[in-house]
Enzyme design. Structure first.
Site, short mmCIF file in Angstrom:
data_model
loop_
_atom_site.label_atom_id
_atom_site.label_comp_id
_atom_site.label_asym_id
_atom_site.label_seq_id
_atom_site.Cartn_x
_atom_site.Cartn_y
_atom_site.Cartn_z
N SER A 282 21.00 10.99 25.42
CA SER A 282 20.48 11.48 23.95
C SER A 282 19.66 12.70 24.06
O SER A 282 20.17 13.94 24.34
CB SER A 282 19.72 10.32 23.37
N ASP B 189 20.75 16.34 17.88
CA ASP B 189 20.47 16.20 19.14
C ASP B 189 21.74 16.14 20.09
O ASP B 189 22.94 16.38 19.44
CB ASP B 189 19.64 14.75 19.44
N ASP C 13 23.86 14.22 21.62
CA ASP C 13 24.96 13.24 21.31
C ASP C 13 25.28 13.15 19.70
O ASP C 13 26.08 12.22 19.53
CB ASP C 13 24.81 12.10 21.77
N ASP D 170 23.50 12.05 17.14
CA ASP D 170 23.31 10.68 16.43
C ASP D 170 21.80 10.94 15.75
O ASP D 170 21.69 10.30 14.76
CB ASP D 170 23.32 9.46 17.20
#
Length: 577
Positions: free
Chosen positions: A144, A303, A305, A307
């Site tokens: 993340s 960010d 990834d 999400d």
């Protein structure tokens, strides 16, 4: 655990590759580094693995990934789900493609088919792919928004959400039961492909995912009217959002999307930021510079990834760009989605807004205003996904919107994790809609505050790394649990929720009831004047976090109250240390 003994075993075991042994040889004179890498195993928690990349049992490497995957494979085999397969995605971090292949080949060696994305993809698309392909599980290789030296391994179940009980504890038990390198299976990639146990996926899933996002649009008319006028600056922060975000905005009709060139391409070093977190002000430095050049209406960052979504909006009165916290952007989208559902089709009787326990009480006010049910869940979007699954299984409850304070929300039920791609799309749509009303997104935010109250929510944290840090975090929670304060930052404590003990204690009467939620090491204080404080260890970083909220009489008053509250909470904790 004798960390020196385990270190020596890694140096001599023929199973360990020569490159890993070279890395371990390089630290032979650094006793502290050896201890940090080998004093304990990298914990497979309820979200999977997350840690620093490197050699050792307390690091992310091909061996810890292989062990985690073998445990997952054992669990899938016992559940009889091997024929359904597992979807695997990864982000732009160092070793992400390699870890994805390690997981796939371990699954293949256990007779479980792996569907592996051809290149990096967002977390929400992995969540979508699990259900689209009818898989038993999913694996996402990502850390993340952590610093560049980290990577991680998230596990999803067949509902598309990260694992929750009983699967989380079941998988953890299987991972812990994997004994020694000899029990970790793997196979050659060419052999796995030939056996039909390794399949590369990509465009077909991309196309289906984007189409699902477009189904969530409420006002095509507003986009048609203003999509060509809005000016949007976007940065993927060197991560996975670049292609899907730009694609969906283009297909919707947003013509002026400017991507920050220095942060456009994937780069695991994240060279333009100290760490790629859209919650951090520094992450927006380049984007805000570009926004001023282009006179942008809004500035967006996902960010690595994709999400989480960070947002700045322009206040046309002052000409300044104002940061929206996750609570603010989540509330803005919740109000937009629910109000427009009501306007266009009416709200279902069992319509539900879902938030986590550390998310703003502004959500409660929104739910009351529209007469919809509010459900509160533990921190972690997987619990929101669990509620969606429950709605489907019972036929009771209609999902309207769900969000958490950490910059994550979900519009629609195509995925079961927070989705910054659909959130980006929806915020741009909302900006177009409000523009047709002569309003900016900041105007809409102020209108919300005037309607519901001036809520201000924030979070402070104390980082306590290493073995000693973990012990100190434990001590802080134990001290608070044993000695409930009568007041916090000048606010009277009315009740305390102890989610570990499953108790809600009213201080005035001593009455005790159940929290109604699963056990978690979290303390929540209900305070006077609508204020609150929640204390919990971070699930992904060596931190103890303090979430809090106040309600003021104006923006300025709420800001002053919040700043003072945060200072006094940190001072209270420092006194314990």
């Amino acid at each position: 655990m004798d960390y020196r003994k385990v270190y020596e075993e890694w140096l001599t075991d023929p199973y360990i590759d020569s490159k890993t042994k070279e890395e371990l040889e390089s630290i032979k004179d650094d006793e502290n580094e050896i201890r940090e890498r080998f004093y304990t195993e990298l914990s497979f928690g309820t979200a999977g693995l997350r840690g620093i990349i490197g050699a050792g049992i307390n690091r992310m490497n091909i061996y810890t990934v292989r062990k985690a995957t073998q445990g997952l494979a054992n669990y899938i085999l016992k559940a009889g789900g091997e024929k359904k397969g597992v979807a695997i995605a990864y982000d732009s971090r160092h070793m992400s493609p390699e870890f994805a292949d390690e997981a796939a080949l371990c699954l293949a060696a256990n007779g479980i088919k792996a569907y592996v994305f051809e290149s990096l993809r967002p977390t929400p698309e992995l969540s979508y792919a699990v259900r689209k392909l009818g898989c038993i599980a999913g694996i996402n290789i990502t850390a993340s928004h952590n610093p560049p030296e980290y990577n991680g391994y998230k596990v999803y179940w067949e509902d598309g959400a990260q694992i929750t009980p009983p699967h989380d504890t079941g998988i953890m038990a299987e991972v812990q039961a994997v004994d020694g390198f000899g029990s970790m299976k793997t196979m050659d990639k060419e052999a796995a492909v030939a056996a039909g146990l390794y399949e590369t996926i990509g465009q077909a899933i991309d196309d289906a995912y984007i189409e699902e996002l477009k189904k969530q649009v409420k006002h095509w008319d507003s986009i048609k009217a203003e999509g060509g006028n809005l000016r949007i600056v976007y940065t993927p922060l060197h991560g996975t959002g670049n292609i899907p975000v730009r694609r969906v905005l283009k297909e919707l009709g947003f013509e002026h999307v400017y991507v920050v060139p220095e942060q456009e391409l994937p780069d695991g070093d994240f060279p333009t930021v100290s760490y790629p977190n859209p919650e951090a002000e520094e992450a927006f430095a380049l984007a805000l510079k570009l926004a001023k050049e282009k006179d942008a209406d809004l500035v967006l960052a996902t960010d690595p990834d994709a999400d989480r979504l960070g947002v700045y909006v322009k206040d046309t009165k002052s000409g300044q760009y104002i940061s929206l916290t996750g609570n603010m952007s989540g509330s803005l989208l919740a109000d937009y989605e629910i109000s427009q559902t009501k306007e266009l089709s009416g709200l279902p009787e069992d319509g539900t807004l879902i938030k986590t326990i550390v998310t703003t009480n502004l959500a409660d006010a929104i739910a009351r205003h529209y007469g919809v049910r509010l459900i509160e869940v533990l921190t972690g979007f997987k619990y929101i996904g669990q509620q969606i699954l429950n709605f489907e299984q019972t036929g009771k409850g209609t999902y309207l919107f769900g969000f958490e304070e950490s910059y994550g929300c979900l519009i629609g039920t195509h995925a079961r994790d927070k989705d910054a791609v659909v959130a980006t799309m929806a915020l741009c749509e909302a900006a177009a809609y409000y523009k047709t009303k002569g309003m900016t997104l900041w105007d809409a935010m102020i209108q919300m505050y005037e309607r519901y109250g001036y809520y201000k929510d924030s979070v402070k944290s104390i980082t306590l790394a290493g073995i000693e840090g973990l012990a100190k975090i434990k001590e802080i929670l134990e001290e608070l649990r044993a000695n409930t304060p009568s007041q916090v930052a000048g606010y009277k404590v009315l009740a305390v929720r102890d989610y570990q003990k499953d108790t809600v204690t009213e201080l005035a009467t001593g009455a005790v009831t159940s929290t109604g939620l699963p056990a978690s090491n979290v303390l929540y204080y209900e305070l006077s004047d609508g204020a609150w404080l929640c204390v919990r260890p971070s699930g992904t970083e060596p931190k103890v976090k303090f979430y809090y909220g106040v309600k003021g009489t104006s923006l300025e008053d709420a800001e002053e109250r919040s700043e003072k509250f945060g200072e006094e909470v940190l001072a209270m904790i420092q006194d314990m240390m």
